[in-house]
Design an enzyme around this catalytic site. Structure first.
Site, PDB file in Angstrom:
ATOM      1  N   LYS A  50      31.273  45.780  28.018  1.00 61.62           N
ATOM      2  CA  LYS A  50      31.649  44.716  27.066  1.00 61.62           C
ATOM      3  C   LYS A  50      30.609  44.585  25.953  1.00 61.62           C
ATOM      4  O   LYS A  50      30.942  44.557  24.781  1.00 61.62           O
ATOM      5  CB  LYS A  50      31.785  43.379  27.793  1.00 61.62           C
ATOM      6  CG  LYS A  50      31.914  42.192  26.854  1.00 61.62           C
ATOM      7  CD  LYS A  50      32.089  40.887  27.568  1.00 61.62           C
ATOM      8  CE  LYS A  50      30.826  40.074  27.739  1.00 61.62           C
ATOM      9  NZ  LYS A  50      30.240  39.525  26.509  1.00 61.62           N
ATOM     10  N   CYS A  85      30.013  31.082  25.211  1.00 57.15           N
ATOM     11  CA  CYS A  85      29.701  30.433  26.485  1.00 57.15           C
ATOM     12  C   CYS A  85      28.893  29.157  26.254  1.00 57.15           C
ATOM     13  O   CYS A  85      28.040  29.110  25.367  1.00 57.15           O
ATOM     14  CB  CYS A  85      28.863  31.361  27.353  1.00 57.15           C
ATOM     15  SG  CYS A  85      29.810  32.581  28.246  1.00 57.15           S
ATOM     16  N   ARG A 145      22.045  28.548  21.533  1.00 53.23           N
ATOM     17  CA  ARG A 145      22.292  29.878  20.981  1.00 53.23           C
ATOM     18  C   ARG A 145      22.414  29.921  19.448  1.00 53.23           C
ATOM     19  O   ARG A 145      23.468  30.256  18.900  1.00 53.23           O
ATOM     20  CB  ARG A 145      23.525  30.493  21.639  1.00 53.23           C
ATOM     21  CG  ARG A 145      23.403  30.530  23.134  1.00 53.23           C
ATOM     22  CD  ARG A 145      24.572  31.176  23.794  1.00 53.23           C
ATOM     23  NE  ARG A 145      24.418  32.618  23.909  1.00 53.23           N
ATOM     24  CZ  ARG A 145      25.287  33.397  24.552  1.00 53.23           C
ATOM     25  NH1 ARG A 145      26.346  32.903  25.092  1.00 53.23           N
ATOM     26  NH2 ARG A 145      25.069  34.682  24.627  1.00 53.23           N
ATOM     27  N   ASP A 159      22.342  38.118  32.708  1.00 56.19           N
ATOM     28  CA  ASP A 159      23.764  38.260  33.041  1.00 56.19           C
ATOM     29  C   ASP A 159      24.001  38.620  34.511  1.00 56.19           C
ATOM     30  O   ASP A 159      25.149  38.681  34.949  1.00 56.19           O
ATOM     31  CB  ASP A 159      24.427  39.317  32.140  1.00 56.19           C
ATOM     32  CG  ASP A 159      24.637  38.805  30.721  1.00 56.19           C
ATOM     33  OD1 ASP A 159      24.438  37.608  30.481  1.00 56.19           O
ATOM     34  OD2 ASP A 159      25.000  39.627  29.850  1.00 56.19           O
TER      35      ASP A 159
HETATM   36  C1  UD1 Z   1      23.541  39.005  24.434  1.00 55.84           C
HETATM   37  C2  UD1 Z   1      24.648  39.363  25.388  1.00 55.84           C
HETATM   38  C3  UD1 Z   1      24.713  38.371  26.531  1.00 55.84           C
HETATM   39  C4  UD1 Z   1      23.348  38.246  27.203  1.00 55.84           C
HETATM   40  C5  UD1 Z   1      22.246  37.989  26.187  1.00 55.84           C
HETATM   41  C6  UD1 Z   1      20.860  38.045  26.791  1.00 55.84           C
HETATM   42  C7  UD1 Z   1      26.251  40.436  23.906  1.00 55.84           C
HETATM   43  C8  UD1 Z   1      27.579  40.372  23.217  1.00 55.84           C
HETATM   44  N1  UD1 Z   1      25.899  39.360  24.632  1.00 55.84           N
HETATM   45  O1  UD1 Z   1      23.841  37.721  23.893  1.00 55.84           O
HETATM   46  O2  UD1 Z   1      25.693  38.834  27.462  1.00 55.84           O
HETATM   47  O3  UD1 Z   1      23.380  37.179  28.112  1.00 55.84           O
HETATM   48  O4  UD1 Z   1      22.289  38.975  25.145  1.00 55.84           O
HETATM   49  O5  UD1 Z   1      20.650  39.269  27.398  1.00 55.84           O
HETATM   50  O6  UD1 Z   1      25.547  41.417  23.817  1.00 55.84           O
HETATM   51  N2  UD1 Z   1      18.187  33.122  19.894  1.00 55.84           N
HETATM   52  C9  UD1 Z   1      17.716  32.325  18.880  1.00 55.84           C
HETATM   53  N3  UD1 Z   1      18.035  32.658  17.582  1.00 55.84           N
HETATM   54  C10 UD1 Z   1      18.823  33.717  17.265  1.00 55.84           C
HETATM   55  C11 UD1 Z   1      19.291  34.521  18.314  1.00 55.84           C
HETATM   56  C12 UD1 Z   1      18.959  34.208  19.616  1.00 55.84           C
HETATM   57  O7  UD1 Z   1      17.029  31.334  19.107  1.00 55.84           O
HETATM   58  O8  UD1 Z   1      19.084  33.958  16.091  1.00 55.84           O
HETATM   59  C13 UD1 Z   1      17.829  32.816  21.303  1.00 55.84           C
HETATM   60  C14 UD1 Z   1      19.038  32.419  22.139  1.00 55.84           C
HETATM   61  O9  UD1 Z   1      19.329  31.057  22.023  1.00 55.84           O
HETATM   62  C15 UD1 Z   1      18.585  32.808  23.525  1.00 55.84           C
HETATM   63  C16 UD1 Z   1      17.718  34.059  23.280  1.00 55.84           C
HETATM   64  O10 UD1 Z   1      17.371  34.006  21.913  1.00 55.84           O
HETATM   65  O11 UD1 Z   1      17.790  31.807  24.090  1.00 55.84           O
HETATM   66  C17 UD1 Z   1      18.382  35.377  23.579  1.00 55.84           C
HETATM   67  O12 UD1 Z   1      19.666  35.394  23.006  1.00 55.84           O
HETATM   68  P1  UD1 Z   1      20.340  36.733  22.475  1.00 55.84           P
HETATM   69  O13 UD1 Z   1      19.640  37.929  22.985  1.00 55.84           O
HETATM   70  O14 UD1 Z   1      20.553  36.608  21.008  1.00 55.84           O
HETATM   71  O15 UD1 Z   1      21.765  36.657  23.182  1.00 55.84           O
HETATM   72  P2  UD1 Z   1      23.081  37.233  22.586  1.00 55.84           P
HETATM   73  O16 UD1 Z   1      22.775  38.390  21.713  1.00 55.84           O
HETATM   74  O17 UD1 Z   1      23.923  36.130  22.046  1.00 55.84           O
END
Ligand code: UD1
Length: 419
Positions: free
Chosen positions: A22, A117, A122, A307
């Site tokens: 996914k 979710c 996020r 995850d």
């Molecule tokens: C991706 C995965 C998800 C997984 C997560 C962490 C996909 C589609 N989803 O989600 O399944 O659980 O990685 O391995 O690949 N953050 C910020 N600012 C930002 C971006 C992120 O503060 O601009 C924070 C988030 O709130 C979180 C952390 O960084 O606490 C990690 O998030 P991130 O790696 O971005 O998760 P996703 O990419 O959304």
């Protein structure tokens, strides 16, 4: 609303075919926006999030077709709509991944701030800052991220404030078409980023260092199509292996890879599993034993994945001993713990830490799925709970697991879906 009903107590024994990942297919589908000739993607899993991404691309004016094996072909479109509406973006946070490609190829993108979710706030500030470093003008207005680069993006330097998977992917896709060299630091190292980079390389992009902390991209003028097969889903693989371990059974996962699951396999061995790996398969055998509790801390790859946290929490509920689980990625990712308690688990929560004392047996009850991975953990708990467990709001699971009840049924679980 659809529910899954499980009658617990069966020992799993058999083989399961793992689907495409996914978290790799979603960015790869968004990357097709960059291609100027026909591109086809294979090993696409049949998931609700894939359908949502296809609808989103369709709303942007992209012409897609799906074959009988769920390969997706994307025809190049010179003109696309560059506004991604709230109705489509709200159900899936990964929709933000169209931002980088639209901006890089068309000089403009407006993407509604995503939902997804309910596991934490996020934000997408890192996506935005990375694109600003490539010369984009970005504002957040009326719930939309509005980005412009009238003269095109140019190479730049950006060091992410925190490790973000989709943030790294968004900026990487944009950099592929930026003029000049881009250096990205403190990048996420997840295997799905490597898969995206491999797909971009097939399209003609010049990327070095994907899967490492520092990625260097030499921008090219255009990207072309071709064919790319998505990597196997490591989280789906891990979920089936935990199911085998919890039931004291044997599960042979095929069409998967062991090299991307090291931290998870290590923890399964610590729980007492015999793990055997080879080309394209992972076999786990508990030889009828009850698992031992394991303690773990979630962190960016290659450490233990957030995850897989909920599934290991479910295993600890019936394991021998006390397991301490610390969640460091998302602040609100323990919602499954309350539901697991309804099955008779002994769980104590202290901030981002869950202390789980394994009990001899769980008892079936009606429970409710709250997010994607939480719902998987509830299904796993149902497999070992005495009597019947009904998991409500199961639509969450269809976002990320292809035919989960058929696959678990094939391994010997007593599980069915009702409307
Ligand atoms: C991706 C995965 C998800 C997984 C997560 C962490 C996909 C589609 N989803 O989600 O399944 O659980 O990685 O391995 O690949 N953050 C910020 N600012 C930002 C971006 C992120 O503060 O601009 C924070 C988030 O709130 C979180 C952390 O960084 O606490 C990690 O998030 P991130 O790696 O971005 O998760 P996703 O990419 O959304």
């Amino acid at each position: 609303m659809a529910k899954i009903i499980i009658t617990g107590g069966n020992v799993l024994d058999g083989e399961v075919q793992i689907s495409g990942a996914k978290n790799a297919v979603l960015p790869i589908l968004c990357a097709t926006l960059l291609a100027e000739t026909t591109i086809s993607i294979g090993n696409v899993p049949h998931l609700h999030d894939v359908t949502t991404t296809m609808e989103l691309l369709g709303a942007l004016g992209v012409r897609l077709s799906v074959d009988d094996k769920l390969g997706i072909t994307v025809e190049p479109t010179a003109m696309v709509e560059t506004i991604a509406p709230y109705e489509l973006v709200k159900t899936m946070r990964a929709s933000i991944l169209v931002l980088g490609p639209l901006l890089a190829r068309h000089g403009h993108a407006e993407v509604s701030l995503p939902g997804g979710c309910a596991i934490g706030s996020r934000p997408v500030d890192q996506h935005i800052r990375g694109l600003i470093a490539l010369g984009a003008d970005v504002v957040v207005e009326n719930g939309f991220v509005k980005a412009r680069a009238d003269k095109g993006l140019r190479g730049g330097h950006y060091s992410f404030d925190m490790v973000t998977v989709t943030g790294t992917e968004n900026v990487l896709m944009a950099a592929a078409l930026a003029k000049g060299t881009t250096v990205l630091e403190n990048c996420a190292e997840e295997p799905e980023i490597v898969d995206l980079a491999n797909c971009l390389a097939m399209m003609g992009a010049r990327i070095e260092g994907a899967g490492k902390n520092r990625i260097v991209v030499e921008g090219v003028d255009s990207l072309h199509g071709g064919h790319y097969d998505v990597m196997p889903d490591r989280i789906e693989t891990g979920t089936f292996l935990v199911a085998g371990a919890m039931t004291g059974g044997r599960v042979l996962a095929r069409r998967t890879r062991a090299d991307i699951l090291e931290s998870v396999l290590h923890k399964l061995e610590e729980a007492g599993a015999h793990v055997n790996t080879g080309d394209g398969f992972i076999e786990l055998d508990m030889r009828g034993k009850r698992p031992k509790s394991v303690s773990l801390t979630t962190a960016p790859y290659p450490a233990f994945p957030t995850d897989m946290q909920a599934q290991f929490a479910a295993m600890n509920c019936i394991a021998d001993g006390v397991g301490v689980i610390r969640e460091t990625i998302f602040e609100n990712r323990f919602m499954h713990m309350n539901e697991l308690q309804r099955l008779g688990s002994d769980i104590q929560i202290e901030g981002n830490t869950a202390i789980i004392r394994g009990v001899e047996r769980l008892t079936g009850a009606p429970i409710m799925a709250t997010d994607l991975r939480a719902s998987a953990s509830l299904v796993l708990a149902g497999l070992v709970a005495q009597g019947e467990t009904t998991v409500d709001r199961i639509y969450h699971i269809d976002r990320g697991y292809e035919n989960i009840e058929e696959k678990l049924g094939g391994l010997g679980a007593k599980i069915r879906r009702v409307a």
